[in-house]
Design an enzyme around this catalytic site. Structure first.
Site, PDB file in Angstrom:
ATOM      1  N   HIS A 131      20.298  -0.579 -10.620  1.00  0.00           N
ATOM      2  CA  HIS A 131      19.995   0.527 -11.402  1.00  0.00           C
ATOM      3  C   HIS A 131      20.622   2.020 -11.064  1.00  0.00           C
ATOM      4  O   HIS A 131      20.432   2.255  -9.756  1.00  0.00           O
ATOM      5  CB  HIS A 131      18.477   0.767 -11.245  1.00  0.00           C
ATOM      6  CG  HIS A 131      17.579  -0.506 -12.139  1.00  0.00           C
ATOM      7  ND1 HIS A 131      16.285  -0.135 -12.294  1.00  0.00           N
ATOM      8  CD2 HIS A 131      17.976  -1.349 -12.568  1.00  0.00           C
ATOM      9  CE1 HIS A 131      15.828  -1.119 -13.311  1.00  0.00           C
ATOM     10  NE2 HIS A 131      16.840  -2.020 -13.289  1.00  0.00           N
ATOM     11  N   TYR A 142       9.027   6.642 -14.797  1.00  0.00           N
ATOM     12  CA  TYR A 142       7.903   7.309 -14.011  1.00  0.00           C
ATOM     13  C   TYR A 142       7.459   8.483 -14.741  1.00  0.00           C
ATOM     14  O   TYR A 142       8.270   9.368 -15.230  1.00  0.00           O
ATOM     15  CB  TYR A 142       8.576   7.884 -12.532  1.00  0.00           C
ATOM     16  CG  TYR A 142       9.007   6.967 -11.341  1.00  0.00           C
ATOM     17  CD1 TYR A 142       7.997   6.718 -10.384  1.00  0.00           C
ATOM     18  CD2 TYR A 142      10.321   6.532 -11.468  1.00  0.00           C
ATOM     19  CE1 TYR A 142       8.635   5.910  -9.462  1.00  0.00           C
ATOM     20  CE2 TYR A 142      10.594   5.682 -10.601  1.00  0.00           C
ATOM     21  CZ  TYR A 142       9.770   5.383  -9.644  1.00  0.00           C
ATOM     22  OH  TYR A 142      10.133   4.586  -8.615  1.00  0.00           O
ATOM     23  N   PRO A 202       3.391   4.213  -2.906  1.00  0.00           N
ATOM     24  CA  PRO A 202       4.671   3.693  -3.410  1.00  0.00           C
ATOM     25  C   PRO A 202       5.571   4.202  -4.518  1.00  0.00           C
ATOM     26  O   PRO A 202       6.753   3.840  -4.898  1.00  0.00           O
ATOM     27  CB  PRO A 202       3.963   2.485  -4.383  1.00  0.00           C
ATOM     28  CG  PRO A 202       2.467   2.516  -4.413  1.00  0.00           C
ATOM     29  CD  PRO A 202       2.195   3.591  -3.399  1.00  0.00           C
ATOM     30  N   LYS A 253       9.579   3.264  -1.119  1.00  0.00           N
ATOM     31  CA  LYS A 253      10.225   3.478  -0.030  1.00  0.00           C
ATOM     32  C   LYS A 253       9.652   2.636   1.241  1.00  0.00           C
ATOM     33  O   LYS A 253      10.216   2.475   2.352  1.00  0.00           O
ATOM     34  CB  LYS A 253       9.895   4.860   0.718  1.00  0.00           C
ATOM     35  CG  LYS A 253      10.720   6.008  -0.041  1.00  0.00           C
ATOM     36  CD  LYS A 253      12.384   5.928   0.621  1.00  0.00           C
ATOM     37  CE  LYS A 253      13.328   6.338  -0.367  1.00  0.00           C
ATOM     38  NZ  LYS A 253      14.101   5.406  -1.254  1.00  0.00           N
ATOM     39  N   TYR A 264      15.984   8.945  -3.093  1.00  0.00           N
ATOM     40  CA  TYR A 264      15.501   7.701  -3.924  1.00  0.00           C
ATOM     41  C   TYR A 264      16.418   6.544  -3.651  1.00  0.00           C
ATOM     42  O   TYR A 264      15.956   5.415  -3.315  1.00  0.00           O
ATOM     43  CB  TYR A 264      15.413   7.941  -5.442  1.00  0.00           C
ATOM     44  CG  TYR A 264      14.662   6.846  -5.991  1.00  0.00           C
ATOM     45  CD1 TYR A 264      13.371   6.796  -6.114  1.00  0.00           C
ATOM     46  CD2 TYR A 264      15.374   5.694  -6.565  1.00  0.00           C
ATOM     47  CE1 TYR A 264      12.707   6.085  -6.857  1.00  0.00           C
ATOM     48  CE2 TYR A 264      14.830   4.714  -7.176  1.00  0.00           C
ATOM     49  CZ  TYR A 264      13.407   4.814  -7.555  1.00  0.00           C
ATOM     50  OH  TYR A 264      12.542   3.840  -8.070  1.00  0.00           O
TER      51      TYR A 264
HETATM   52  P1  RFL Z   1       3.587  -6.869   5.409  1.00  0.00           P
HETATM   53  O1  RFL Z   1       4.370  -7.079   3.910  1.00  0.00           O
HETATM   54  O2  RFL Z   1       2.230  -6.205   5.118  1.00  0.00           O
HETATM   55  O3  RFL Z   1       3.651  -8.185   6.123  1.00  0.00           O
HETATM   56  C1  RFL Z   1       2.862  -8.036   7.321  1.00  0.00           C
HETATM   57  C2  RFL Z   1       2.703  -9.616   7.766  1.00  0.00           C
HETATM   58  O4  RFL Z   1       1.836  -9.852   9.005  1.00  0.00           O
HETATM   59  C3  RFL Z   1       1.016 -10.817   8.739  1.00  0.00           C
HETATM   60  N1  RFL Z   1      -0.354 -10.527   9.514  1.00  0.00           N
HETATM   61  C4  RFL Z   1      -0.526 -11.008  10.632  1.00  0.00           C
HETATM   62  N2  RFL Z   1       0.171 -12.200  11.191  1.00  0.00           N
HETATM   63  C5  RFL Z   1       0.007 -12.557  12.597  1.00  0.00           C
HETATM   64  N3  RFL Z   1      -1.254 -12.201  13.229  1.00  0.00           N
HETATM   65  C6  RFL Z   1      -2.073 -10.926  12.930  1.00  0.00           C
HETATM   66  N4  RFL Z   1      -3.042 -10.605  13.491  1.00  0.00           N
HETATM   67  C7  RFL Z   1      -1.660 -10.518  11.575  1.00  0.00           C
HETATM   68  N5  RFL Z   1      -1.988  -9.558  10.667  1.00  0.00           N
HETATM   69  C8  RFL Z   1      -1.181  -9.524   9.848  1.00  0.00           C
HETATM   70  C9  RFL Z   1       0.242 -10.589   7.186  1.00  0.00           C
HETATM   71  O5  RFL Z   1      -0.299 -11.647   6.736  1.00  0.00           O
HETATM   72  C10 RFL Z   1       1.741 -10.296   6.498  1.00  0.00           C
HETATM   73  O6  RFL Z   1       2.238 -11.445   6.223  1.00  0.00           O
HETATM   74  O7  RFL Z   1       4.411  -5.876   6.184  1.00  0.00           O
HETATM   75  P2  RFL Z   1       5.921  -5.533   6.165  1.00  0.00           P
HETATM   76  O8  RFL Z   1       6.633  -6.907   6.507  1.00  0.00           O
HETATM   77  O9  RFL Z   1       6.104  -4.386   7.338  1.00  0.00           O
HETATM   78  O10 RFL Z   1       6.580  -5.181   4.964  1.00  0.00           O
HETATM   79  C11 RFL Z   1       6.200  -3.832   4.353  1.00  0.00           C
HETATM   80  C12 RFL Z   1       6.063  -3.863   2.757  1.00  0.00           C
HETATM   81  O11 RFL Z   1       5.311  -5.212   2.354  1.00  0.00           O
HETATM   82  C13 RFL Z   1       5.567  -2.698   2.153  1.00  0.00           C
HETATM   83  O12 RFL Z   1       6.281  -1.646   2.813  1.00  0.00           O
HETATM   84  C14 RFL Z   1       5.962  -2.892   0.727  1.00  0.00           C
HETATM   85  O13 RFL Z   1       5.560  -3.508  -0.064  1.00  0.00           O
HETATM   86  C15 RFL Z   1       5.497  -1.445   0.164  1.00  0.00           C
HETATM   87  N6  RFL Z   1       5.939  -1.178  -1.375  1.00  0.00           N
HETATM   88  C16 RFL Z   1       7.265  -0.790  -1.797  1.00  0.00           C
HETATM   89  N7  RFL Z   1       8.142  -0.744  -0.983  1.00  0.00           N
HETATM   90  C17 RFL Z   1       9.454  -0.724  -1.263  1.00  0.00           C
HETATM   91  O14 RFL Z   1      10.228  -0.065  -0.308  1.00  0.00           O
HETATM   92  N8  RFL Z   1       9.825  -0.280  -2.743  1.00  0.00           N
HETATM   93  C18 RFL Z   1       8.812  -0.498  -3.598  1.00  0.00           C
HETATM   94  O15 RFL Z   1       9.071  -0.362  -4.954  1.00  0.00           O
HETATM   95  C19 RFL Z   1       7.445  -0.849  -2.971  1.00  0.00           C
HETATM   96  N9  RFL Z   1       6.456  -1.103  -4.210  1.00  0.00           N
HETATM   97  C20 RFL Z   1       5.081  -1.315  -2.344  1.00  0.00           C
HETATM   98  C21 RFL Z   1       5.311  -1.398  -3.645  1.00  0.00           C
HETATM   99  C22 RFL Z   1       3.448  -2.022  -1.867  1.00  0.00           C
HETATM  100  C23 RFL Z   1       2.669  -2.086  -2.865  1.00  0.00           C
HETATM  101  N10 RFL Z   1       1.384  -2.488  -2.631  1.00  0.00           N
HETATM  102  C24 RFL Z   1       0.591  -3.360  -2.863  1.00  0.00           C
HETATM  103  C25 RFL Z   1       0.867  -1.956  -1.103  1.00  0.00           C
HETATM  104  C26 RFL Z   1       4.147  -1.503  -4.785  1.00  0.00           C
HETATM  105  C27 RFL Z   1       2.916  -2.084  -4.375  1.00  0.00           C
HETATM  106  C28 RFL Z   1       1.777  -2.131  -5.316  1.00  0.00           C
HETATM  107  C1  PHB Z   2       7.816  -2.185  -8.597  1.00  0.00           C
HETATM  108  O1  PHB Z   2       8.753  -2.760  -9.319  1.00  0.00           O
HETATM  109  O2  PHB Z   2       6.905  -2.835  -8.134  1.00  0.00           O
HETATM  110  C2  PHB Z   2       7.883  -0.679  -8.159  1.00  0.00           C
HETATM  111  C3  PHB Z   2       9.194   0.159  -8.449  1.00  0.00           C
HETATM  112  C4  PHB Z   2       9.194   1.380  -7.961  1.00  0.00           C
HETATM  113  C5  PHB Z   2       8.279   1.971  -7.368  1.00  0.00           C
HETATM  114  C6  PHB Z   2       7.028   1.096  -7.075  1.00  0.00           C
HETATM  115  C7  PHB Z   2       6.987  -0.141  -7.267  1.00  0.00           C
HETATM  116  O3  PHB Z   2       8.209   3.172  -6.882  1.00  0.00           O
END
Ligand code: RFL
Ligand code: PHB
Length: 389
Positions: A72, A200, A292, A296, A384
């Site tokens: 993108h 957005y 989100p 980041k 970004y």
């Molecule tokens: P995670 O993914 O939460 O994984 C942590 C893992 O640890 C396990 N766990 C344990 N395991 C053993 N013992 C314990 N006591 C434990 N407690 C927990 C859990 O089961 C899990 O498997 O953290 P990690 O690896 O640091 O990864 C972080 C990312 O997942 C998170 O920052 C992103 O998803 C955030 N996020 C986005 N980030 C981006 O860079 N770009 C995006 O476009 C973006 N969109 C988003 C997002 C997060 C979202 N939500 C739902 C919070 C969109 C959404 C909607």
């Molecule tokens: C996504 O595709 O899930 C997504 C993309 C951009 C964002 C957050 C989530 O800023």
């Protein structure tokens, strides 16, 4: 059992660190509370910075990404009926990659299995002991059996609700938090995306985001109330609300269909300092959360992994502790910039319940300035696409 490193959490942070270390011959066991299928069912991030893609290449897990990802070169920002393009490529010569977190995690699990590295799923009662000594260990229960792993270092990659952060004594930790008065309701649907780049949108009715996973899989979000639950939102109600929040030119061509996933995420900014306590290192969501809006979260988790990986390689290959000693400081310096950007994007594009007429005008002026000013767009694009490591 003994391992050089124990990684708590088999999400993207833990798996990426495990794979990078494995390539350097450093042994790391991953402990995951859930099953692989459970972790892979979580629909989260979609946008990857080039720094993260570089790390995935270094970890040897980017073949499918290189074949299937989408580049993108910019994004669309809408304010009510008006929409403008922020062209990252033209402004700063850089782009972002669209490839779902689910796919990144799947590729990492596949590589981990192919390498024969140890992952223990369904662990319970994980306790980190002696992190402030030279001989730390981790205890846990697996299928009702008590187990112990002795190690040199522990990576706390267990997300916001994990045990690692809580292991650091409260008197050592400082936590910074901002909770936003709304959430994001997201759906995944097997429909073609409304646009080939993300939209957005700030609207009178609240924020909306049009994203995607591929040419036939769309991801959409709308700002919702914290008291809403998924059951309050039928698919028809979601599509209707989304259409009202995006410019007409997009709403008219939006293809709707049944949702295959629907979830609500609260929005929060959070940082804990320091990110290291003795031989325990916090990475990713275990140490910090961003709303989100700036895409980041996953990317900042990846930059933590970069700093920790470099530090651990320095120790194991050269006996030099400089990298791990400076881990927290290096990681936090980048984390706070991602926090600032995510807070700014969130503030720019959402409707806060207590906004006064003055606040609304200021927000409108902020968006107008971004639309009209190339330097402001450069600042946005630079953040970004991702700051350098
Ligand atoms: P995670 O993914 O939460 O994984 C942590 C893992 O640890 C396990 N766990 C344990 N395991 C053993 N013992 C314990 N006591 C434990 N407690 C927990 C859990 O089961 C899990 O498997 O953290 P990690 O690896 O640091 O990864 C972080 C990312 O997942 C998170 O920052 C992103 O998803 C955030 N996020 C986005 N980030 C981006 O860079 N770009 C995006 O476009 C973006 N969109 C988003 C997002 C997060 C979202 N939500 C739902 C919070 C969109 C959404 C909607
Ligand atoms: C996504 O595709 O899930 C997504 C993309 C951009 C964002 C957050 C989530 O800023």
């Amino acid at each position: 059992m003994r391992s050089q490193v124990v990684i708590i959490g088999g999400g993207p942070s833990g798996l990426l660190l495990g794979q990078l270390l494995h390539r350097k011959g450093i042994e790391a066991v991953v402990l995951e509370r859930k099953t692989r299928d459970y972790v892979l069912a979580r629909i989260r991030a979609g946008i990857l910075e080039s720094g993260m893609v570089g790390l995935l290449r270094e970890a040897g897990v980017a073949d499918r990404l290189d074949r299937e990802c989408f580049r993108h070169d910019g994004t669309l920002i809408a304010d009510g009926a008006e929409m403008f393009h922020v062209d990252f490529k033209d402004l700063i010569g850089k782009s972002v990659i669209l490839y779902g977190q689910t796919e990144v995690t799947r590729d990492l699990y596949d590589a981990r299995e192919a390498a024969g590295a140890t992952t223990i799923f369904n662990v319970e009662d994980v306790v980190i002991e002696g992190a402030d000594t030279d001989a730390p260990h981790v205890t846990f229960t697996e299928h009702g059996q008590a187990r112990r792993i002795d190690c040199d270092y522990i990576a706390g990659c267990d997300g916001f609700h994990g045990v690692s952060r809580q292991t650091i004594p409260a008197c050592v930790r400082t936590e910074y938090e901002k909770v936003y008065p709304f959430g994001w309701l997201g759906i995944l649907s097997e429909t073609p995306p409304v646009n080939d780049e993300l939209i957005y949108a700030n609207s009178e009715r609240g924020f909306a985001l049009c994203s995607m996973r591929n040419a036939s899989l769309s991801r959409y979000y709308i700002q919702c109330s914290l008291s809403d639950s998924v059951e309050d939102w039928s698919d028809a109600a979601f599509w209707d609300e989304l259409k009202r929040r995006i410019p007409e030119e997009a709403a008219e061509i939006l293809v709707t269909g049944p949702s295959i996933e629907k979830s609500i995420a609260p929005l929060r900014s959070f940082v804990t300092e320091p990110m290291r306590w003795g031989r325990l290192f916090l990475c990713g969501d275990a140490a910090h959360i961003v709303p989100p809006t700036g895409a980041k979260g996953l990317n900042t988790a990846a930059s933590d992994i970069h700093y920790l990986y470099e530090g651990l390689v320095q120790v194991y290959e050269a006996g030099d502790r400089e990298g791990i000693d400076r881990y927290s400081e290096r990681a936090l310096s980048r984390v706070w910039k991602a926090e600032r950007f995510s807070w700014w994007m969130t503030t720019l594009l959402h409707r806060f319940p207590d906004m006064s007429a003055f606040d609304l005008r200021i927000q409108k002026a902020d968006i107008a300035f971004l639309r009209e000013n190339r330097d402001a767009q450069k600042v946005m694009a630079t953040n970004y696409v991702g700051l350098p490591y």
